[in-house]
Write a protein that holds these residues in place. Structure first.
Motif, PDB file in Angstrom:
ATOM      1  N   CYS A 119       0.833  -1.203   0.000  1.00 57.44           N
ATOM      2  CA  CYS A 119       0.000   0.000   0.000  1.00 57.44           C
ATOM      3  C   CYS A 119       0.868   1.253   0.000  1.00 57.44           C
ATOM      4  O   CYS A 119       0.375   2.347  -0.184  1.00 57.44           O
ATOM      5  N   ARG A 182      -6.972   0.220  -2.915  1.00 57.86           N
ATOM      6  CA  ARG A 182      -8.060  -0.644  -2.422  1.00 57.86           C
ATOM      7  C   ARG A 182      -8.945  -1.117  -3.562  1.00 57.86           C
ATOM      8  O   ARG A 182      -9.396  -2.258  -3.563  1.00 57.86           O
ATOM      9  N   THR A 186      -9.655  -5.220  -4.742  1.00 58.32           N
ATOM     10  CA  THR A 186     -10.971  -5.815  -4.464  1.00 58.32           C
ATOM     11  C   THR A 186     -11.552  -6.445  -5.680  1.00 58.32           C
ATOM     12  O   THR A 186     -11.139  -6.341  -6.768  1.00 58.32           O
TER      13      THR A 186
END
Length: 186
Positions: A119, A182, A186
């Protein structure tokens, strides 16, 4: 009279050397090996360094203002911030790259080194570095001087606004990168 002339000559030379120091840092980075960076990234880095240098030089000038120069605790805090900000010139985290475009959704889920993508890409580290090493502390220091010590002028107001805006934009950019990360995972 002669003592006053020598002091003003010394002060002028000190200011010239401070400005030359920042120029040498920028030109030195330009002439240093560029490694993995392309020319576009290098020019972005050099433009960033010039902006950093102007902010750092203003920090040195603030330390010399009347009211600050006689308060050794505030002057030492300013010099510590100056030194910490100079460390940014040794880091080359400002290089960012666009996320790879893939047509296969499986590629975005593929673990890298046994885990999902980090991240904290180099761009996030760069933003955090600027936020923690310069813009955040400089903003707090300038606000302290202007509110707490009543040291204020037009340049101080400009740099307070510049640092506040930069902090907001850096936080906004970190949020954008996090949201993009994110979505990809996903």
């Amino acid at each position: 009279m002669e003592m006053e002339t020598n002091f003003s000559t010394y002060t002028n030379w000190a200011q010239i050397l401070e400005q030359i120091m920042v120029l040498v840092l920028v030109v030195g980075r330009w002439l240093a090996p560029k490694g993995e960076m392309n020319r576009d990234q290098l020019t972005q880095l050099l433009l960033l360094y010039i902006g950093l240098g102007a902010d750092i030089l203003d920090m040195l000038n603030m330390i010399k203002t009347p009211g600050v120069d006689t308060n050794w605790q505030v002057a030492i805090a300013g010099l510590c911030l100056f030194s910490c900000a100079l460390l940014q010139f040794t880091l080359v985290l400002t290089q960012s790259s666009d996320p790879p475009e893939t047509n296969n959704e499986q590629d975005t889920q593929t673990p890298v080194n046994g885990s999902r993508r980090s991240c904290c890409a180099s761009e996030v580290w760069s933003l955090l570095s600027g936020l923690c090493q310069q813009d955040g502390p400089f903003l707090v220091f300038r606000l302290y001087l202007s509110i707490g010590k009543q040291v204020i002028d037009e340049l101080m107001i400009f740099f307070i606004c510049k640092n506040a805006l930069t902090v907001i934009i850096e936080i906004y950019r970190i949020i954008i990168i996090h949201v993009r990360h994110r979505r990809q995972n996903t």
